[in-house]
Write a protein that holds these residues in place. Structure first.
Motif: not given
Length: 438
Positions: A173-197
């Protein structure tokens, strides 16, 4: 060595927390969701990490210039009322060492939740906390996903000992609750850090595998629900649908026969066909419902004790836990407790809708709109998977609620400032017009 490094990190953070209390928020989130001391092998496993960091944080907060006022919002009102009601139900029922420990634990979680809300005054702070929460939980997604691949899905994945999500069902359950959070965080990664995406994308994929690797039936239900709502709330529906169409058959074929056999028992033709585990849940749910009908205060934090099963359960000899956030609240705090608990998240959902509406198409606030939609997906995961798990006191859903409240308050201030500027401009125009008229 691991213990010493962790001790140095914890103790080394204390001066920074005293100087800047918000660092205490980040440290508290890290400890709450990654439970790093449980990854050690020696003395740090039972070191009072949370007490030291939490005490230092509260001390620094009290003597700082940080805001001490909570925003007026309906989820906050229901949160405060729920805490008051839990104290009442605790007082109305028999107290013992377990109930005292539970009340202390729950009230501490609620206190820190409200203090963090008071400190969520900027977008930067809100996102910093989300990064800590998201990556802390993603660690177990990466770890569990790799283990699932290594074992071909036959090895059951577990969470960190001592945490809220140690059990396989709770971890899913915790992993699935966290999944949309990760989706959002991925959109906040600056373009200069593609590895983080790419790292976050890998964490998302492995988190799904880890959730399935827990072999949790409730986890599969939550997975289907969060996938459906993630698609509905995502701005990239075609791409996400393509990902689902390509990945679901592969994952389905990858999981072993034991997993398929277990998942096949989610829906049975009648109640008697369910296995002993599910039968125990049915029995506990009926017990809590019958008890709440007889006692407006429920059974308190020890509501699921054998004596109550003897009085209210269809099968008095089968004693089990709540295994449901809803029946947990009913059994512990009665129907009033359930209503207050649901009120928090119902009004949080409305607040998220309000964020989406207020953000509109303003490019400067699209982050808020996306975050609100993703956290709604997280709430869906919690609400669906939580129907089969006793995680009503887990920090994470309350953290999601205060995040939505904080974002809504930022948007309200923004709109109030715009309205004030327009009013001032109109007043100035009227003054000028009046001068020319004279």
């Amino acid at each position: 060595m691991r213990d010493i490094i962790l001790l140095l990190i914890i103790m080394g953070s204390l001066p920074f927390i005293l100087k800047r209390p918000f660092i205490g928020v980040l440290m508290w989130c890290w400890i709450a969701y990654m439970v790093p001391h449980r990854l050690a092998w020696g003395f740090m496993q039972y070191f009072p990490v949370a007490s030291i960091v939490g005490g230092t944080f509260l001390l620094a907060y009290l003597f700082s210039k940080e805001p001490k006022k909570l925003p007026f919002a309906m989820p906050v009102v229901f949160m405060v009322l729920l805490n008051v009601w839990m104290i009442i139900t605790f007082s109305a029922n028999v107290q013992d060492s377990h109930t005292i420990m539970m009340l202390d634990k729950v009230l501490k979680i609620q206190l820190f939740t409200l203090v963090i809300l008071a400190m969520f005054t900027t977008k930067q702070r809100i996102e910093a906390a989300l990064w800590v929460v998201g990556l802390s939980i993603a660690f177990y997604g990466l770890k569990g996903g790799i283990y699932t691949i290594q074992t071909g899905g036959s090895g059951r994945v577990w969470g960190p000992t001592g945490g809220f999500f140690y059990g396989n069902n709770e971890l899913a359950l915790t992993l699935l609750v966290n999944l949309p959070i990760l989706y959002y965080l991925r959109t906040r990664v600056p373009p200069k850090y593609p590895w983080l995406k790419w790292l976050i994308l890998a964490a998302m994929a492995l988190s799904v595998l880890a959730a399935l690797g827990t072999q949790s039936r409730g986890g599969l239900v939550a997975c289907v629900c969060v996938a459906a709502f993630l698609w509905l709330k995502s701005p990239h529906k075609i791409a996400l649908l393509l990902v689902f169409c390509l990945s679901v058959p592969v994952i389905y074929q990858f999981m072993p026969d034991t997993w398929h056999q277990r998942m096949a028992t989610i829906i049975e033709p009648d109640r008697d066909s369910y296995d002993g585990s599910v039968q125990g849940r049915f029995n506990a749910w009926e017990m809590s419902y019958n008890m709440a009908k007889e006692n407006v205060f429920g059974g308190g934090f020890n509501g699921f004790k054998p004596a109550n099963f003897l009085l209210y359960a269809p099968n008095p000899n089968r004693v089990d836990g709540a295994h449901s956030i809803y029946f947990q609240m009913i059994g512990h705090h009665g129907f009033i407790g359930l209503a207050l608990f649901l009120g928090i998240f119902i009004f949080t959902w409305f607040s998220a809708n309000n964020i989406i509406k207020m953000a509109g198409k303003d490019p400067n606030w699209q982050w808020a709109s996306l975050l609100a939609r993703m956290l709604q997906c997280s709430l869906i995961a919690f609400g669906s998977g939580g129907a089969f798990l006793g995680l009503a006191y887990f920090d994470l859903p309350y953290h999601l609620a205060i995040t939505i409240i904080a974002v809504e308050q930022l948007l309200k201030k923004h709109h109030a400032a715009i309205a004030a500027e327009k009013k001032a401009a109109r007043n100035s125009a009227n003054v000028v017009q009046g001068a020319f008229t004279k």
